[in-house]
Design a protein around this motif. Sequence first.
Motif, PDB file in Angstrom:
ATOM      1  N   UNK A   1      45.544  44.068  23.552  1.00  0.00           N
ATOM      2  CA  UNK A   1      44.724  45.254  23.287  1.00  0.00           C
ATOM      3  C   UNK A   1      43.371  45.215  23.981  1.00  0.00           C
ATOM      4  N   UNK A   2      42.936  44.033  24.403  1.00  0.00           N
ATOM      5  CA  UNK A   2      41.606  43.893  24.988  1.00  0.00           C
ATOM      6  C   UNK A   2      41.541  44.523  26.390  1.00  0.00           C
ATOM      7  N   UNK A   3      40.422  45.160  26.692  1.00  0.00           N
ATOM      8  CA  UNK A   3      40.282  45.823  27.996  1.00  0.00           C
ATOM      9  C   UNK A   3      39.045  45.357  28.764  1.00  0.00           C
ATOM     10  N   UNK A   4      38.490  44.189  28.378  1.00  0.00           N
ATOM     11  CA  UNK A   4      37.294  43.688  29.053  1.00  0.00           C
ATOM     12  C   UNK A   4      37.453  42.279  29.605  1.00  0.00           C
ATOM     13  N   UNK A   5      38.233  41.438  28.941  1.00  0.00           N
ATOM     14  CA  UNK A   5      38.309  40.019  29.286  1.00  0.00           C
ATOM     15  C   UNK A   5      38.891  39.808  30.680  1.00  0.00           C
ATOM     16  N   UNK A   6      38.190  38.985  31.487  1.00  0.00           N
ATOM     17  CA  UNK A   6      38.647  38.687  32.847  1.00  0.00           C
ATOM     18  C   UNK A   6      39.184  37.251  32.987  1.00  0.00           C
ATOM     19  N   UNK A   7      38.591  36.322  32.248  1.00  0.00           N
ATOM     20  CA  UNK A   7      38.952  34.902  32.374  1.00  0.00           C
ATOM     21  C   UNK A   7      39.267  34.351  30.988  1.00  0.00           C
ATOM     22  N   UNK A   8      40.441  33.718  30.843  1.00  0.00           N
ATOM     23  CA  UNK A   8      40.866  33.183  29.548  1.00  0.00           C
ATOM     24  C   UNK A   8      41.483  31.802  29.719  1.00  0.00           C
ATOM     25  N   UNK A   9      40.991  30.838  28.926  1.00  0.00           N
ATOM     26  CA  UNK A   9      41.539  29.480  28.913  1.00  0.00           C
ATOM     27  C   UNK A   9      42.090  29.206  27.513  1.00  0.00           C
ATOM     28  N   UNK A  10      43.412  29.093  27.409  1.00  0.00           N
ATOM     29  CA  UNK A  10      44.060  28.769  26.131  1.00  0.00           C
ATOM     30  C   UNK A  10      44.888  27.491  26.280  1.00  0.00           C
ATOM     31  N   UNK A  11      44.510  26.638  27.212  1.00  0.00           N
ATOM     32  CA  UNK A  11      45.258  25.413  27.478  1.00  0.00           C
ATOM     33  C   UNK A  11      45.195  24.445  26.297  1.00  0.00           C
TER      34      UNK A  11
END
Length: 321
Positions: A249-259
Amino acid sequence: MGITMRVFREESGENEEREKEAAAAAGCFAGVPEAEEDSDVDSDSDLETEGTHGLGELVKDTLYLRSCWVHSIVPASCFLRQGSNSELNLRHRGLGPQGARALASSLISNPYVKQLDLRDNGLCGSGAEALASALSKSSGICDVDLSENQLGSVGAQAICAALIMNPTMQKVQLAGNGLEVQAAQYLAELLLAHTALKSLDLSYNQLDDQAGEMLGQALAENTGLIELNIGWNHLRGPGAIAFARGLEANIFLRVLDISYNGFGDPGASAVGKALRTNNVLEELNMSNNRISAVGALSLGLGLRVNQTLRSLVDCHWEESS
């Protein structure tokens, strides 16, 4: 022109020694530049500005030294040396809660500091509470690193409440603070309320499935965050799925680390579904998440549709036994 700094004295020999150290540390800031006799008008003006600047530094240092005296601690000489730098680096200094209290008093009126690095200082919850007032009132600090300070839920509550009050804050690092599900509630409130925050580091904590559900809901409604690091936590099962729905649903996040979270195949499938809809994410690190070939296939189906992702970091899968 000479400026004499008055140093408060106590009867205790130990405190007298502290005062001597404080006075010596502040000595290098006691002089104010004077104009040279043969300088022209422009030079005179520049020197007057520098003199005013020097007075500003002296006031700042005086407030800090006085606060150190009040809290019975030895001043951090590195604070005095850095003067009016925009970046104040005090990491690994062992400040503790008392040091945080002394520093907070001077930060409130400090117009210079933009980046504040207090990583690994043993601040604990009480130290975070002391800093909260400074962070909520500062109009200059926009980047703060409070990683590895054993903040816990008490510290997280104080810091998040302070940051919500400060619209200038853009980057916050809270890695390695033992943050658990109770802290996730305050972090979620921060994500919902602070639209100017651009970067948040929550890595190396103990955020679990329930925390994943809270943060996922907040991420879905967040309007501003561009970079989020939540690697090395415990987002698994339902929590991983709920977090992935927030990403969808998010429309702003560019970089995500879920490692290093253990998303597993259900979590990978949920991320794959999110990537079909999400059209803003550009970099994704989900390495070491116990994903088998089945989960990788589900993720790949989402990647086939996604048009914005440029980097998928180390996404290898485990072979089924």
